[in-house]
Design a protein around this motif. Structure first.
Motif, mmCIF file in Angstrom:
data_model
loop_
_atom_site.group_PDB
_atom_site.id
_atom_site.type_symbol
_atom_site.label_atom_id
_atom_site.label_comp_id
_atom_site.label_asym_id
_atom_site.label_seq_id
_atom_site.Cartn_x
_atom_site.Cartn_y
_atom_site.Cartn_z
ATOM 1 N N ASP A 58 1.866 1.515 7.943
ATOM 2 C CA ASP A 58 0.740 1.302 7.043
ATOM 3 C C ASP A 58 0.343 -0.172 7.005
ATOM 4 O O ASP A 58 -0.841 -0.519 7.062
ATOM 5 N N HIS B 87 -3.291 -2.154 8.346
ATOM 6 C CA HIS B 87 -4.075 -3.056 7.500
ATOM 7 C C HIS B 87 -4.488 -4.318 8.256
ATOM 8 O O HIS B 87 -5.546 -4.897 7.994
ATOM 9 N N ARG C 197 -5.023 8.530 3.032
ATOM 10 C CA ARG C 197 -5.211 7.472 2.030
ATOM 11 C C ARG C 197 -6.271 6.474 2.480
ATOM 12 O O ARG C 197 -6.996 5.907 1.670
ATOM 13 N N ARG C 198 -6.353 6.243 3.787
ATOM 14 C CA ARG C 198 -7.287 5.252 4.326
ATOM 15 C C ARG C 198 -8.612 5.881 4.763
ATOM 16 O O ARG C 198 -9.460 5.184 5.324
#
Length: 456
Positions: free
Chosen positions: A98, A102, A126-127
């Motif tokens: 994760d 980013h 989630r992204r």
């Protein structure tokens, strides 16, 4: 190698399970993908340990490597503690993956993640980045795991092999009647039950993925694939074998000179038995010795990849063949002097043998391998089992192996001729699937169109 990103339409991040049998097909698929379109940038993510193994391997400019920290100590490998390794992969890789996402530029437009890495689907969701679930085993074993509750409902999991391992069941959708001993992780041990729990976690998340990619050929497993397409609402693409078959046609490097290839060049047509029991898991030392003494007594030609035991086995096997620590398996199987493949039946090896049109002697060890063996022997009828006994601990003795390999490699034996003919037929069917207009190429092109539409 950052420059390709400026011209690429799509940025795909590939996250394979950190093991050779998963990394290789994932990388092969990425190479196949970028060879079909220049509009894709692939960021291929591995652990630091695996980065050291593959960093120097040739790859196209628009596949770049990135690493996350190792999730387990270097001394803990799949081979010496598979369960602990798997638990670490499931619990410790999500956060560093994760964090890496980013930092990546350009931002990813799609994640290609091994199906077992169920947490990657959660990260993508989630992204708001779609996740393609990448399955590196057969569609048939996918169906078995997806319908695993049926084995439990029929009280066939876990199993007492000594009592009913040979019993056949016909209630797994898309799977022809199969012996209970050929289903994975069914021995009732704590380690098998815990491993199965971890495997099934991935299946709870599959329906939340964007699509599923099967590294298979539709014509090899039509019933299983049709069942899964009917049961899942998300797209399913059967993208072909993703073995390095495409490099055989495009690579002609005169600097490649292997002594075993020169030896194969000197052998008669279809006279050599190629033996490989896989990269990690192996049969017992006692079984290896039975194999070695059988090869010596049989007098057949052989090429055996034995890795750590090569030097010891050279002294046992005799002078009718070679024992090596490594070989280019696709090139070996495609060589005209190879007449058979003694295989552990890992899915990658199974596909490579099928494409090469080579008949099998099957000697599965773990997980999906017994079901692959069953498909080879019973469904496709292109091989024989080395071991018919359902007792997983029973040795196959030297005399049995001698008789088997001599018959298998005998061109005058009618049964051996039949499996050779069927092997060539199956290779032709599979070969057509990976050419223009074939089922695998059609699905690959459909996935590429889907991939390009994920740009946002």
């Amino acid at each position: 190698m950052e420059s390709p990103s400026r011209s690429c339409v799509c940025h795909m991040v590939a996250m394979p399970y950190p093991a050779r049998g998963h990394i290789n097909p994932t990388m092969n698929f990425c190479k196949l993908l970028v060879s079909n379109t220049t509009d894709i940038l692939v960021t291929f993510v591995v652990t630091e340990e695996w980065l050291g193994f593959i960093a120097s391997d040739p790859r196209p400019d628009n596949i770049r490597l990135r690493s996350i920290p190792n999730v387990v100590p270097s001394e803990l490998t799949r081979a010496n503690d598979h369960l602990a390794f798997m638990e670490a992969v499931m619990s410790k890789m999500e956060a560093p993956f994760d964090h890496l996402l980013h930092r990546l530029q350009p931002p990813p437009t799609l994640i290609l993640a091994d199906t077992f890495l169920y947490w990657a689907v959660a990260v993508g969701n989630r992204r708001n980045v779609p996740v393609a679930s990448f399955w590196t085993m057969s569609a048939s074993i996918f169906s078995v795991l997806h319908h695993h509750h049926l084995l439990e409902q029929h009280a066939h999991y876990p199993l007492n092999f000594s009592e009913n391992g040979g019993k056949r069941v016909d209630y797994i959708p898309g799977i022809s009647p199969t012996r209970l001993v050929d289903f994975p992780l069914n021995d009732g041990s704590f380690r098998s039950k815990r491993t199965m729990q971890l495997c099934l976690k991935g299946f709870a998340w599959v329906s939340k993925a964007h699509c599923i990619l099967f590294t298979s050929i539709y014509e090899l497993e039509p019933r299983a694939i049709d069942v899964l397409k009917a049961e899942f609402s998300l797209p399913i693409y059967t993208i072909g074998p993703v073995t390095p078959y495409f490099s055989l046609q495009n690579e002609n490097n005169p600097t490649l000179s292997y002594s075993y290839m020169e030896w194969l060049d000197a052998q008669p047509l279809a006279s050599v038995l190629y033996i490989s029991q896989g990269s990690h898991f192996s049969v017992s030392r006692a079984q290896i010795d039975e194999m070695a003494f059988a090869l010596r007594e049989s007098g057949i030609r052989f090429l055996w990849v034995a890795r750590g035991e090569a030097s010891r086995l050279k002294q046992i096997c005799g002078d009718m063949g070679l024992v090596v620590t490594w070989c280019d398996q696709v090139r070996v199987l495609s060589h005209s002097s190879i007449g058979g493949f003694w295989s552990h039946c890992g899915w990658n090896s199974t596909k490579e043998g099928v494409l090469a049109g080579v008949p099998f002697l099957t000697f599965p060890i773990i997980m999906d391998q017994p079901l692959d063996s069953k498909m080879i022997v019973e469904d496709w009828k292109v091989g024989w089992r080395v071991k018919e006994d359902v007792d997983v601990n029973a040795l196959v003795k030297k005399d049995e192996i001698v008789m088997l390999v001599k018959t298998f490699m005998d061109f005058d034996n009618e049964l051996a001729r039949e499996i050779r003919e069927r092997s060539k037929t199956l290779a032709g069917i599979s070969g057509r699937a990976i050419t223009d207009g074939g089922s695998a190429v059609t699905d690959l092109n459909a996935f590429i169109r889907d991939l390009m539409q994920t740009e946002h």
